[in-house]
Enzyme design. Structure first.
Site, short mmCIF file in Angstrom:
data_model
loop_
_atom_site.label_atom_id
_atom_site.label_comp_id
_atom_site.label_asym_id
_atom_site.label_seq_id
_atom_site.Cartn_x
_atom_site.Cartn_y
_atom_site.Cartn_z
N MET A 1 1.14 4.19 -3.10
CA MET A 1 0.87 5.63 -2.97
C MET A 1 2.05 6.44 -3.52
O MET A 1 1.87 7.46 -4.19
CB MET A 1 0.63 6.02 -1.51
CG MET A 1 -0.42 5.21 -0.78
SD MET A 1 -1.97 5.06 -1.68
CE MET A 1 -2.66 3.63 -0.86
N LYS A 2 3.25 5.99 -3.22
CA LYS A 2 4.43 6.70 -3.70
C LYS A 2 4.56 6.57 -5.22
O LYS A 2 5.04 7.50 -5.89
CB LYS A 2 5.68 6.17 -3.01
CG LYS A 2 5.77 6.52 -1.54
CD LYS A 2 5.79 8.03 -1.31
CE LYS A 2 6.17 8.39 0.11
NZ LYS A 2 6.20 9.85 0.33
N ALA B 1 0.83 -1.21 0.00
CA ALA B 1 0.00 0.00 0.00
C ALA B 1 0.87 1.26 0.00
O ALA B 1 0.65 2.18 -0.79
CB ALA B 1 -0.93 -0.01 1.22
N TYR B 2 1.86 1.30 0.86
CA TYR B 2 2.72 2.47 0.96
C TYR B 2 3.40 2.76 -0.37
O TYR B 2 3.39 3.90 -0.88
CB TYR B 2 3.76 2.23 2.05
CG TYR B 2 4.84 3.28 2.14
CD1 TYR B 2 4.61 4.50 2.76
CD2 TYR B 2 6.11 3.04 1.59
CE1 TYR B 2 5.60 5.47 2.84
CE2 TYR B 2 7.10 3.99 1.67
CZ TYR B 2 6.85 5.21 2.29
OH TYR B 2 7.84 6.16 2.35
N ALA B 3 4.00 1.74 -0.97
CA ALA B 3 4.72 1.94 -2.22
C ALA B 3 3.78 2.32 -3.35
O ALA B 3 4.15 3.09 -4.25
CB ALA B 3 5.51 0.68 -2.58
#
Length: 252
Positions: free
Chosen positions: A160-161, A156-158
């Site tokens: 968004m990035k 999820a984090y990656a």
């Protein structure tokens, strides 16, 4: 000659703090934001003033876009009262959080929190501040090495990035008529308190990541702040719409 002014979000500690100080060392004044660490933000302001610069710390939660119009109004007022200016020059979208959760275990609440802070916040804060940015200014969005290499727990984090990196190119295209350059800096593993300080505090993880990095160690905040400050300098005015990874050569 007027000094340049940069807005750096999430600059009370970590990469944001280091970026603010590197900019100040290059003669750039700073409006820095913090979410809850007012004391740490005040210490950064004091350090910038010791370097001969001028700085102001403002509270901002980048995960609550409803507050952006009021924040922009505050920035406008601060520019007038502290610099007798109507515009600033540089924006560094740095503020963020890290959530480590496997794909199957990632909750919708975690996903939404990451969207709001890492992507929606960057999108709409930049939009809100654009009327105050000088033509010929520059924007740096902070991404991550995890958009190139994949480590379990960061889906999820990656993602968004990755969206921020696409947005970076679109901003460069749409803001080019104003002479505004937009780039993304993608740090690798850095020793900060980000994500609970796991890279800094877990010796085994630190050693593993160092062994997979060409330069033989994980990064330090000093390895990143200078990259961002350099991108914002006139020396790099022709760099635009790029993803610049600053990882020491991780996972080559």
């Amino acid at each position: 000659m007027n000094r340049k002014i940069a807005i750096v979000t999430g600059a009370s500690r970590g990469l944001g703090r280091n970026t603010a100080l590197k900019l100040a060392a290059k003669g750039v004044d700073v409006i820095l934001t913090y979410r809850s660490q007012q004391g740490e933000a005040a210490a950064v302001v004091a350090e910038i003033e010791r370097l001969g610069g001028r700085a102001v710390a403002l509270p901002l939660d980048v995960g609550v876009s409803a507050g952006f119009p009021a924040f922009a109004a505050t920035v406008r007022a601060v520019l007038g009262s502290h610099w007798q200016r109507e515009q600033f020059d540089y924006l560094v979208n740095n503020a963020g959080i890290g959530i480590h959760a496997g794909f199957s275990e990632t909750s919708e609440a975690q996903f939404d929190q990451l969207v709001n802070i890492q992507f929606k916040g960057v999108f709409f804060l930049t939009q809100a501040l654009l009327p105050l940015m000088a033509n010929g200014g520059r924007i740096v969005n902070i991404s991550t090495g995890l958009t190139r290499f994949a480590l379990p727990g960061y889906a999820a984090y990656a993602s968004m990035k990755g969206a921020v990196e696409v947005l970076t190119r679109y901003l460069a295209k749409e803001l080019g008529s104003r002479g505004i350059a937009v780039n993304a800096v993608a740090p690798g593993a850095i020793e900060t308190d980000f994500g609970g300080g796991v890279v800094r505090d877990n010796a085994d993880i630190n050693a593993l990541l160092a062994s997979q990095t060409a330069l033989g160690r994980v990064g330090l905040p000093d390895d990143i702040g200078g990259v961002i400050a350099s991108l914002l300098s006139d020396d790099n005015r022709w760099i635009n719409a790029q993803r610049i990874e600053a990882s020491g050569g991780m996972f080559l």
